[in-house]
Design an enzyme around this catalytic site. Structure first.
Site, PDB file in Angstrom:
ATOM      1  N   SER A  21     -17.408  -4.451  34.830  1.00  0.00           N
ATOM      2  CA  SER A  21     -16.310  -3.497  34.715  1.00  0.00           C
ATOM      3  C   SER A  21     -15.158  -4.063  35.506  1.00  0.00           C
ATOM      4  O   SER A  21     -15.341  -4.956  36.353  1.00  0.00           O
ATOM      5  CB  SER A  21     -16.733  -2.143  35.292  1.00  0.00           C
ATOM      6  OG  SER A  21     -15.621  -1.329  35.582  1.00  0.00           O
ATOM      7  N   TYR A  67     -20.743   3.188  41.590  1.00  0.00           N
ATOM      8  CA  TYR A  67     -20.380   2.389  40.419  1.00  0.00           C
ATOM      9  C   TYR A  67     -19.718   1.085  40.861  1.00  0.00           C
ATOM     10  O   TYR A  67     -20.066  -0.004  40.387  1.00  0.00           O
ATOM     11  CB  TYR A  67     -19.438   3.192  39.531  1.00  0.00           C
ATOM     12  CG  TYR A  67     -19.189   2.595  38.174  1.00  0.00           C
ATOM     13  CD1 TYR A  67     -20.066   2.830  37.120  1.00  0.00           C
ATOM     14  CD2 TYR A  67     -18.073   1.792  37.931  1.00  0.00           C
ATOM     15  CE1 TYR A  67     -19.843   2.291  35.855  1.00  0.00           C
ATOM     16  CE2 TYR A  67     -17.845   1.243  36.680  1.00  0.00           C
ATOM     17  CZ  TYR A  67     -18.729   1.501  35.647  1.00  0.00           C
ATOM     18  OH  TYR A  67     -18.497   0.948  34.404  1.00  0.00           O
TER      19      TYR A  67
END
Length: 258
Positions: free
Chosen positions: A140, A153
């Site tokens: 990401s 995350y």
């Protein structure tokens, strides 16, 4: 990025979290190039995706290392080889560090960092023995930057970028490349579900949530389409990308150019 038609004929790919979104798009791209794809999803609904692609399905909840070990073993047993591993499964939980549930932290790191490690551990060795393999980690933009309220995350994705580099160094001499793709916001059900609530909270149209909130730092003010991530993943499996390894490749609409 163009690749020869059918260049993955005879190859087997395992794609985790392939029941929807990015994973489904990558699985479709690999099948389009001739690969047999093993679809993994924690829900039985992924079986229909596998059948539609002409692939196979293994259900496993990768938030536990035991399930990741089982997936690697069953994938090898079912096909005799796994040439391409795509670590894609993941989810998001947003909360300040001071309020972040420890159980949720453990679950997220288990799914998005431990599971890729376990699958890489189980499948990279046979790839090295065969003299060819591709491992693609769907990280990401949060493997490269941080955002408030996304501690688990961001930590998992930063760790995944580090795992990518180590695996690339260990496997490079054996014909195996390992890379991470680092996209900004992708048009997935998870992202699209956030738009109405944010629009209502902020009192702006949904399309402005993308350009003025989600992608305010980006140069290109649109969501990335899942098939665009699929195209980059497909390129990384090709011979044209044989010298690309150990990278965390931004696919971020110019976000990190600042």
């Amino acid at each position: 990025m163009s690749t020869p038609s059918g260049f993955l004929s005879g190859k087997t790919a395992l794609v985790t979290g392939a029941g929807s979104g990015i994973g489904r798009a990558i699985a479709a791209a690999l099948v389009g190039a001739g690969a047999h794809v093993i679809v993994n999803d924690k829900r039985g609904a992924g079986k229909a995706i596998a059948e539609g692609l002409g692939g196979s399905f293994i259900q496993a909840d990768l938030s536990t290392p035991e399930e990741a070990e089982r997936l690697a073993a069953e994938a090898l047993a079912s096909r005799g080889r796994v040439d391409i591993l795509v670590n894609n499964a993941g989810f998001q939980h947003v909360s300040p560090i001071t309020e972040f549930p420890v159980a949720k932290w453990t679950e997220m790191l288990g799914l998005m960092l431990t599971a890729p490690f376990v699958l890489t551990k189980g499948l990279m060795g046979p790839m090295m023995e065969a003299g060819w393999g591709r491992i693609i980690n769907i990280a990401s933009i949060h493997a490269l930057i941080a955002s408030p309220n996304k501690a688990a995350y961001t930590a998992a994705k930063h760790g995944l970028a580090g795992l990518t580099k180590v695996a690339a160094l260990e496997a490079g001499a054996h014909g195996v490349t390992v890379n991470a793709i680092c996209p900004a916001y992708v048009r997935t059900p998870l992202v699209e579900a956030q738009l109405p609530a944010q629009a209502a909270t902020l009192g702006i149209p949904e399309e402005e949530v993308v350009s003025k909130v989600m992608l305010e730092p980006a140069a290109i003010k649109r969501l990335i389409e899942p098939n665009e991530v699929g195209a980059l993943a497909l390129f990384l499996t090709s011979d044209a990308a044989a010298t690309i390894t150990g990278l965390a490749l931004p696919m971020d609409l110019g976000w990190t150019a600042r």
